[in-house]
Design an enzyme around this catalytic site. Structure first.
Site, PDB file in Angstrom:
ATOM      1  N   LEU A 172      -8.985 -22.544  19.744  1.00  0.00           N
ATOM      2  CA  LEU A 172      -9.889 -23.396  20.511  1.00  0.00           C
ATOM      3  C   LEU A 172      -9.404 -24.836  20.382  1.00  0.00           C
ATOM      4  O   LEU A 172      -9.003 -25.268  19.294  1.00  0.00           O
ATOM      5  CB  LEU A 172     -11.325 -23.300  19.972  1.00  0.00           C
ATOM      6  CG  LEU A 172     -12.146 -22.067  20.351  1.00  0.00           C
ATOM      7  CD1 LEU A 172     -13.462 -22.054  19.584  1.00  0.00           C
ATOM      8  CD2 LEU A 172     -12.405 -22.013  21.849  1.00  0.00           C
ATOM      9  N   ASP A 173      -9.432 -25.589  21.479  1.00  0.00           N
ATOM     10  CA  ASP A 173      -9.058 -26.997  21.435  1.00  0.00           C
ATOM     11  C   ASP A 173      -9.987 -27.745  20.479  1.00  0.00           C
ATOM     12  O   ASP A 173     -11.118 -27.310  20.244  1.00  0.00           O
ATOM     13  CB  ASP A 173      -9.169 -27.628  22.824  1.00  0.00           C
ATOM     14  CG  ASP A 173      -8.186 -27.027  23.813  1.00  0.00           C
ATOM     15  OD1 ASP A 173      -7.112 -26.599  23.377  1.00  0.00           O
ATOM     16  OD2 ASP A 173      -8.517 -26.994  25.018  1.00  0.00           O
TER      17      ASP A 173
END
Length: 342
Positions: free
Chosen positions: A75-76
């Site tokens: 996930l960013d």
């Protein structure tokens, strides 16, 4: 409270955490490793006794010897939500979560596009947004549903002829060929909430310089005809905030949510970027598990944050709070499944 018993230790398994917005997925895993590597749930008791509890190295041979741990889909930093974690032989099962169906909620902000396609990046271009209505967005969403071909952001780590795409854009090196589009499936895509201007989101303050815009234009010369990056300003009206709206989507593995928002901005004659992003489901792990199903919930990150400061007391069942939370949501990959007895 039921007592959790594990007849055979240590175990390998898979569980999910609720990643907070801010840290990278790797830093979250490294923090988690400090707890996992000192727990008899995942490490043999004699090894713990011999080594003693203490800081676990996060990389190298010694780190792998202590315990293997990994995640099943990055996930960013901006994003929060479901992050699947594998421990021990559970790491060998993480690939199945890369290609599984995922669900997201994301907030899009109109009128500005950034180099990263989200609010963590720099402003590349601003565009008119007041003409965009909910009906216009609803209509534009149709072209993004079903099987589509999607181009990754040019500012990404994907490589072309051995060089990351972001290097071409930053250094003004023409792309040798168009960025290869990926076939993905958008199972559902809907407006969850139309915020309009009633929100606190703002465009990023940092913006591309003229030299950076020229470099990006140069990089795109090989794949676009006369690429021009320029602002299209519209008159300001007081302190009115640009329109924002929340999308919910169910997508196949490999889908770039940021690209959907970026391309949607173009489709409605404006520009757009992501300001919030939540992964609400990854395969059978979900923030809101469906009752009477195979769904599993996620362990809140604050459980691990508190344990990192102090693991707390060991309960009657022999586990600390964070271990108990993990056991309740753990899929055993090797070893017996946890049993609850009165």
């Amino acid at each position: 409270m039921p007592k959790v018993t594990l007849p055979q230790l240590p175990v390998s398994g898979i569980f999910a955490i609720m990643k907070p917005s801010g840290p990278t997925s790797m830093s979250v895993i490294n923090d988690l490793k400090q707890l996992v590597g000192n727990s008899r749930l995942f490490v043999e008791a004699d090894k713990l006794e011999k080594r003693g509890k203490g800081k676990i190295p996060i990389r190298g041979k010694r780190a792998r010897e202590v315990v293997k741990i990994g995640q099943g889909g990055t996930l960013d930093p901006l994003a929060d939500g479901v992050l699947v974690v594998g421990v021990g032989k559970g790491t060998k099962r993480l690939n199945e979560f890369l290609d599984c169906v995922k669900e997201y909620r994301t907030t899009a902000l109109l009128g500005c596009e950034t180099d990263t396609y989200d609010s963590e990046g720099s402003r590349v271009r601003v565009a008119p947004w007041r003409h965009v209505t909910r009906e216009a967005v609803e209509s534009a969403l149709n072209k993004f549903r079903g099987e589509i071909h999607q181009a990754p952001p040019i500012f990404s780590a994907l490589k072309m002829e051995g060089r990351p795409l972001y290097e071409y854009a930053r250094k003004g090196i023409p792309l040798p060929r168009p960025i290869e589009k990926r076939k993905v499936t958008i199972h559902s895509l809907d407006i969850l909430e139309w915020k309009g201007s009633d929100h606190q989101f703002r465009w990023p303050e940092k913006e591309f310089t003229s030299d950076e815009k020229k470099a990006m234009e140069k990089a795109l010369e090989g794949v676009e005809e006369n690429p021009i990056i320029k602002d299209e300003l519209e008159p300001a009206v007081g302190d009115e905030s640009p329109t924002a709206f929340v999308l919910s989507m169910k997508v196949s593995g490999g889908t770039y949510v940021r690209s959907i928002v970026h391309d949607l901005g173009h489709a409605v004659g404006s520009a757009a970027h992501v300001v919030t992003l939540t992964r609400s489901r990854q395969g059978r792990f979900a923030l809101e598990p469906v009752a009477d199903s195979e769904d599993k919930g996620c362990v809140p990150w604050d459980v691990f944050s508190r344990a990192s400061e102090s693991e707390g007391d060991v309960g009657e069942d022999g586990w600390t709070q964070w271990e108990r939370k993990v056991v309740d949501r753990l899929e055993i990959v090797e070893g017996p499944r946890p049993q609850k007895t009165s």
